[in-house]
Motif scaffolding. Structure first.
Motif, mmCIF file in Angstrom:
data_model
loop_
_atom_site.group_PDB
_atom_site.id
_atom_site.type_symbol
_atom_site.label_atom_id
_atom_site.label_comp_id
_atom_site.label_asym_id
_atom_site.label_seq_id
_atom_site.Cartn_x
_atom_site.Cartn_y
_atom_site.Cartn_z
ATOM 1 N N GLN A 12 3.905 10.962 -5.861
ATOM 2 C CA GLN A 12 4.945 11.378 -6.798
ATOM 3 C C GLN A 12 4.341 11.879 -8.100
ATOM 4 O O GLN A 12 4.805 12.881 -8.674
ATOM 5 C CB GLN A 12 5.884 10.203 -7.083
ATOM 6 N N THR A 13 3.289 11.216 -8.560
ATOM 7 C CA THR A 13 2.612 11.650 -9.789
ATOM 8 C C THR A 13 2.004 13.043 -9.613
ATOM 9 O O THR A 13 2.127 13.903 -10.496
ATOM 10 C CB THR A 13 1.501 10.652 -10.176
ATOM 11 N N LYS A 14 1.365 13.252 -8.481
ATOM 12 C CA LYS A 14 0.749 14.555 -8.204
ATOM 13 C C LYS A 14 1.823 15.637 -8.063
ATOM 14 O O LYS A 14 1.646 16.765 -8.538
ATOM 15 C CB LYS A 14 -0.097 14.484 -6.929
ATOM 16 N N ALA A 15 2.935 15.300 -7.398
ATOM 17 C CA ALA A 15 4.012 16.275 -7.217
ATOM 18 C C ALA A 15 4.630 16.648 -8.566
ATOM 19 O O ALA A 15 4.930 17.830 -8.824
ATOM 20 C CB ALA A 15 5.081 15.703 -6.288
ATOM 21 N N THR A 16 4.804 15.671 -9.424
ATOM 22 C CA THR A 16 5.359 15.932 -10.761
ATOM 23 C C THR A 16 4.431 16.823 -11.565
ATOM 24 O O THR A 16 4.888 17.733 -12.283
ATOM 25 C CB THR A 16 5.582 14.601 -11.508
ATOM 26 N N ARG A 48 -1.772 14.181 0.961
ATOM 27 C CA ARG A 48 -0.592 13.698 1.668
ATOM 28 C C ARG A 48 -0.910 13.410 3.124
ATOM 29 O O ARG A 48 -0.472 12.411 3.689
ATOM 30 C CB ARG A 48 0.552 14.711 1.562
ATOM 31 N N GLY A 49 -1.691 14.285 3.753
ATOM 32 C CA GLY A 49 -2.096 14.068 5.138
ATOM 33 C C GLY A 49 -2.968 12.827 5.278
ATOM 34 O O GLY A 49 -2.841 12.063 6.244
ATOM 35 N N GLU A 50 -3.863 12.625 4.313
ATOM 36 C CA GLU A 50 -4.722 11.438 4.337
ATOM 37 C C GLU A 50 -3.904 10.161 4.202
ATOM 38 O O GLU A 50 -4.184 9.154 4.860
ATOM 39 C CB GLU A 50 -5.746 11.530 3.199
ATOM 40 N N ILE A 51 -2.899 10.218 3.349
ATOM 41 C CA ILE A 51 -2.037 9.057 3.139
ATOM 42 C C ILE A 51 -1.235 8.735 4.397
ATOM 43 O O ILE A 51 -1.103 7.572 4.793
ATOM 44 C CB ILE A 51 -1.094 9.300 1.940
ATOM 45 N N GLN A 52 -0.712 9.757 5.037
ATOM 46 C CA GLN A 52 0.043 9.552 6.268
ATOM 47 C C GLN A 52 -0.843 8.918 7.340
ATOM 48 O O GLN A 52 -0.416 8.018 8.062
ATOM 49 C CB GLN A 52 0.623 10.877 6.757
ATOM 50 N N GLU A 53 -2.075 9.391 7.427
ATOM 51 C CA GLU A 53 -3.014 8.848 8.407
ATOM 52 C C GLU A 53 -3.345 7.383 8.089
ATOM 53 O O GLU A 53 -3.405 6.537 8.988
ATOM 54 C CB GLU A 53 -4.287 9.684 8.420
ATOM 55 N N ARG A 97 0.831 -1.207 0.000
ATOM 56 C CA ARG A 97 0.000 0.000 0.000
ATOM 57 C C ARG A 97 0.865 1.257 0.000
ATOM 58 O O ARG A 97 0.542 2.242 -0.681
ATOM 59 C CB ARG A 97 -0.907 -0.009 1.233
ATOM 60 N N LYS A 98 1.964 1.226 0.741
ATOM 61 C CA LYS A 98 2.861 2.378 0.788
ATOM 62 C C LYS A 98 3.449 2.660 -0.589
ATOM 63 O O LYS A 98 3.570 3.821 -1.004
ATOM 64 C CB LYS A 98 3.987 2.151 1.792
ATOM 65 N N THR A 99 3.820 1.610 -1.315
ATOM 66 C CA THR A 99 4.370 1.784 -2.658
ATOM 67 C C THR A 99 3.345 2.442 -3.581
ATOM 68 O O THR A 99 3.671 3.374 -4.331
ATOM 69 C CB THR A 99 4.789 0.426 -3.248
ATOM 70 N N THR A 100 2.103 1.971 -3.491
ATOM 71 C CA THR A 100 1.032 2.543 -4.323
ATOM 72 C C THR A 100 0.803 4.010 -4.001
ATOM 73 O O THR A 100 0.701 4.863 -4.899
ATOM 74 C CB THR A 100 -0.283 1.762 -4.111
ATOM 75 N N LEU A 101 0.733 4.320 -2.706
ATOM 76 C CA LEU A 101 0.466 5.695 -2.292
ATOM 77 C C LEU A 101 1.652 6.613 -2.576
ATOM 78 O O LEU A 101 1.461 7.787 -2.908
ATOM 79 C CB LEU A 101 0.098 5.722 -0.803
ATOM 80 N N ASP A 102 2.858 6.090 -2.433
ATOM 81 C CA ASP A 102 4.048 6.886 -2.758
ATOM 82 C C ASP A 102 4.047 7.254 -4.241
ATOM 83 O O ASP A 102 4.383 8.383 -4.616
ATOM 84 C CB ASP A 102 5.322 6.110 -2.421
ATOM 85 N N ASN A 103 3.678 6.298 -5.082
ATOM 86 C CA ASN A 103 3.609 6.559 -6.523
ATOM 87 C C ASN A 103 2.535 7.601 -6.841
ATOM 88 O O ASN A 103 2.722 8.457 -7.713
ATOM 89 C CB ASN A 103 3.322 5.263 -7.281
ATOM 90 N N GLU A 104 1.425 7.511 -6.127
ATOM 91 C CA GLU A 104 0.340 8.484 -6.327
ATOM 92 C C GLU A 104 0.817 9.895 -5.986
ATOM 93 O O GLU A 104 0.585 10.847 -6.744
ATOM 94 C CB GLU A 104 -0.859 8.120 -5.455
#
Length: 207
Positions: free
Chosen positions: A78-82, A109-114, A69-76
């Motif tokens: 990164q896509t938004k940041a790009t 990002r806050g939702e993902i961290q939570e 799940r972390k890999t998926t959310l990290d990619n999400e």
């Protein structure tokens, strides 16, 4: 500036002579100073190392789910940041126009961290339980190491300017921990929370 005290020992050589009675030895005063990283001492202990290895099996499904799940959310993210970076470089880009996109990114990002915190909670609780079992004996281990190494004062590495490896008693503390806590449980009791062991009142003495 903090200065690290350095231990000094004064040796007295025996004096040869023809006196009938030997003169009493001069009194000696010695301050032994050591350095110890208590966190590293705990992490290097056998109980902690074995517990972390056992967790890879006992909590494998939770760990795998968390990592996936972390890999998926990290990619999400990164896509938004790009996308934001690309928009910022576009001709005519301005802060006002980009603010909604940036705010949406920060919210997500806050939702993902939570979400990741909640998903990883069983793993974090298990590790905290292991650490608490070992840290409960860290003071005893330190005292025993100090006695055996003839150390009167111990400093954290960060409190020193410089020191010789010989004064580092971290490994000695680890050795004492290995004796005091040969193993640690990795599954906390139901409802257990970090700090409960310290808060529990001492058991009444048996009669």
């Amino acid at each position: 500036m903090k200065m690290m005290l350095k231990a000094a020992a004064l040796a007295f050589a025996p004096i040869a002579g023809f006196a009938v009675m030997a003169a009493p030895a001069a009194a000696q005063t010695k301050l032994g100073v050591g350095v110890a990283d208590l966190e590293q001492a705990m992490v290097k202990s056998t109980a902690f190392s074995n517990a972390m290895t056992a967790m890879q099996t006992t909590y494998k499904s939770q760990i795998d789910a968390f990592n996936a799940r972390k890999t998926t959310l990290d990619n999400e993210l990164q896509t938004k940041a790009t996308a934001i970076q690309t928009a910022q470089k576009a001709p005519g880009a301005n802060e006002t126009a980009l603010r909604p996109q940036i705010e949406a990114f920060q919210k997500r990002r806050g939702e993902i961290q939570e979400e990741l915190t909640k998903l990883g909670r069983p793993i974090a609780l298990a590790q905290a339980y292991v650490e608490e079992q070992i840290s409960a004996k860290i003071s005893d281990a330190l005292k025993s190491a100090m006695t055996k190494r003839k150390v009167d004062l111990v400093l954290q590495p960060g409190a020193t300017v410089s020191y010789q490896p010989a004064v580092d008693i971290t490994e000695a503390v680890t050795a004492e921990l290995n004796t005091l806590v040969p193993s640690a449980q990795i599954v906390p009791p139901a409802g257990w929370q970090p700090g409960q062991q310290k808060q529990q009142p001492a058991a009444a003495p048996s009669r």
